[in-house]
Design a protein around this motif. Structure first.
Motif, PDB file in Angstrom:
ATOM      1  N   VAL A  51       0.822  -1.212   0.000  1.00 56.92           N
ATOM      2  CA  VAL A  51       0.000   0.000   0.000  1.00 56.92           C
ATOM      3  C   VAL A  51       0.856   1.263   0.000  1.00 56.92           C
ATOM      4  N   ALA A  52       1.793   1.355   0.952  1.00 53.41           N
ATOM      5  CA  ALA A  52       2.585   2.579   1.095  1.00 53.41           C
ATOM      6  C   ALA A  52       3.381   2.875  -0.171  1.00 53.41           C
ATOM      7  N   ILE A  60       2.463   3.903   5.590  1.00 48.81           N
ATOM      8  CA  ILE A  60       1.280   4.242   4.791  1.00 48.81           C
ATOM      9  C   ILE A  60       0.945   5.715   4.942  1.00 48.81           C
ATOM     10  N   LEU A  61       1.095   6.254   6.159  1.00 49.37           N
ATOM     11  CA  LEU A  61       0.820   7.665   6.390  1.00 49.37           C
ATOM     12  C   LEU A  61       1.745   8.558   5.575  1.00 49.37           C
ATOM     13  N   ILE A  62       3.012   8.197   5.492  1.00 49.51           N
ATOM     14  CA  ILE A  62       3.967   8.983   4.688  1.00 49.51           C
ATOM     15  C   ILE A  62       3.619   8.886   3.205  1.00 49.51           C
ATOM     16  N   ASP A  71      -8.217  -1.176   2.498  1.00 52.43           N
ATOM     17  CA  ASP A  71      -8.173  -1.310   3.950  1.00 52.43           C
ATOM     18  C   ASP A  71      -8.585   0.015   4.587  1.00 52.43           C
ATOM     19  N   PHE A  72      -8.990  -0.049   5.878  1.00 52.48           N
ATOM     20  CA  PHE A  72      -9.449   1.175   6.537  1.00 52.48           C
ATOM     21  C   PHE A  72      -8.331   2.208   6.667  1.00 52.48           C
ATOM     22  N   PHE A 123      -6.340   7.652   5.465  1.00 53.50           N
ATOM     23  CA  PHE A 123      -5.249   8.570   5.122  1.00 53.50           C
ATOM     24  C   PHE A 123      -5.384   9.198   3.738  1.00 53.50           C
ATOM     25  N   VAL A 124      -6.146   8.566   2.838  1.00 55.98           N
ATOM     26  CA  VAL A 124      -6.235   9.077   1.464  1.00 55.98           C
ATOM     27  C   VAL A 124      -7.571   9.761   1.196  1.00 55.98           C
TER      28      VAL A 124
END
Length: 461
Positions: free
Chosen positions: A22-23, A314-316, A364-365, A370-371
């Motif tokens: 994902v990331a 993932i946040l980055i 995913d949640f 985050f997006v």
């Protein structure tokens, strides 16, 4: 140019369906579109100059420090046989009634959600402990797998929830952005404590709905949810008195829940501070249960590092994606779409909820949080929605993503630990009533928003 932003979002979904991380998918797609856009002069590379400050903001964020602490707390409790003791106690208390095992699983899932907040751990633990017992006692496989998957997802909405911690941070930034769009300045933000307080009543209502479903199922199909025999109950007790078994199983986790959540809701500690207390309390509880071995401690720390690294990576990646999305004018496009939509704020909210529900089938949640949420939340908040109500609505909507095929993670978790005799189709069919129940709860909260806002207003004013 604005439609390139939407194309970028479609490409991300497609690449994720191919199975890429994902990331790296978020960051790689964003950099690819930024590079192509810079070559053709339709993207301003200076937007990427804000990335270092965003990453530093993530590193310096005190709220997000609660994530590894709550993960550690949940992983430690998973290793300390809390779930097994709770399930035995509830089985003795309710097992003599038809459907009693299903209600026991629901109540244990609620207590695990309030003490661990990790969906995967709860589903796997309950799948290993309760599914063989339910099938052995003659329970319908479809009902059994459905109730285990559904109660395992309670960790999404019942605090302390990792999802609410992440949503609280995202909504806080969105609320400040919405204030600027309206030309206002309000120093108050949406705190994680507000979301925790707002989630208490909806979480309990959801547990009540699950329990009601078990009772109705037992009423109309009693042969599929038989009661335990006295011999079964004696085997569970193993010569111990019912009172001592209930005390040793219920008091330690309830005490930890009261300390952690009570400190947050009553304002004695921030979520981060309470998470630290919870992590220490879980460690002491494991020591009390005789489960604090070097092997278990190593496994807990390893799990904590892996989950925390995944969330922050993932946040980055999502931060880079949102910068490029904004550089292509995606936010203006979405904002214009919402303002032109018939029905005003009601129509916009309905579309957002529907989009999040559909995205839950493939994402995913964490990705949605985050997006998608940073794009739509400022617009909805600027249209006058209550941020706490919006946060809880999104959280419950995201909870369904764990149950909706083909990529419902709760389904995967249970499939991985269930016996081969349990068909995958039974698991998929078993969760359908609980998806419907969660959607009914969303409708109830839309009709009666005070179910969310009453407790935060009473506690914080």
């Amino acid at each position: 140019m604005e439609y390139l932003a939407l194309l970028m979002f479609v490409v991300v979904c497609g690449v994720l369906l191919l199975g890429y991380p994902v990331a790296l998918t978020l960051a790689g797609t964003a950099l690819l579109f930024a590079g192509v856009g810079s070559v053709f002069g339709i993207f301003e590379p200076s937007f990427l100059n804000a990335l270092p400050s965003r990453i530093y903001g993530v590193i310096n964020n005190q709220t997000l420090l609660a994530v590894p602490l709550f993960v550690f707390m949940g992983a430690m409790l998973e290793r300390s046989k809390i779930a097994e003791n709770l399930l035995n106690a509830m089985s003795i208390l309710l097992g003599r009634f038809r459907g009693g095992l299903g209600i026991s699983v629901t109540l244990v899932g609620m207590l695990l959600a309030a003490s661990t907040g990790i969906v995967g751990a709860t589903v796997v633990t309950m799948g290993l402990l309760s599914l063989p017992t339910m099938l052995k006692r003659g329970y319908n496989p479809q009902f059994s797998t459905g109730i285990i998957c559904a109660t395992g997802t309670l960790g999404q909405i019942i605090p302390p929830s990792i999802a609410l911690v992440l949503l609280g941070d995202v909504l806080s930034s969105a609320y400040q952005k919405a204030q600027l769009q309206m030309g206002l300045f309000n120093p108050e933000t949406v705190s994680v404590g507000d979301l925790f307080a707002g989630a208490v009543i909806p979480g309990l209502v959801l547990v009540a709905l699950y329990t009601t479903y078990c009772l109705l199922y037992a009423m109309f199909k009693p042969e599929q949810v038989p009661s335990l025999t006295q011999a079964d109950i004696n085997q569970i007790q193993q010569g111990r008195s019912k009172l001592s078994l209930m005390f040793s199983a219920l008091v330690p986790p309830l005490l930890l829940i009261l300390v952690v959540l009570g400190a947050i809701l009553l304002g004695f500690a921030t979520p981060t501070e309470a998470a630290g207390v919870g992590a220490m309390g879980a460690t002491l509880l494991a020591l009390y249960q005789g489960a604090l071995s070097r092997e278990n401690l190593t496994a807990v720390m390893d799990s904590t590092v892996k989950i925390t690294a995944m969330v922050f990576l993932i946040l980055i990646g999502a931060s880079l994606f949102s910068l490029v999305f904004r550089g292509f004018g995606g936010e203006e496009l979405v904002q214009g779409f919402f303002h032109q939509m018939p029905g005003g704020v009601i129509g916009a909210t309905l579309v957002v909820m529907l989009v999040i529900f559909l995205l839950g089938f493939i994402l995913d949640f964490i990705e949605i949080t985050f997006v998608v949420v940073p794009i739509v939340a400022p617009i909805l908040l600027a249209m006058g929605l209550d941020p706490i109500w919006l946060g809880i609505m999104i959280a419950i909507n995201l909870q369904t993503s764990f149950l909706t095929p083909p990529f419902g993670f709760a389904l995967f978790y249970l499939r991985g630990v269930a016996d081969k005799s349990v068909k995958t189709s039974s698991i998929y069919r078993g969760v359908v009533p609980f998806i419907i129940i969660q959607l009914l709860l969303l409708l109830a909260l839309a009709q009666w928003p005070r179910l969310v806002t009453w407790l935060p207003e009473m506690i914080y004013g």
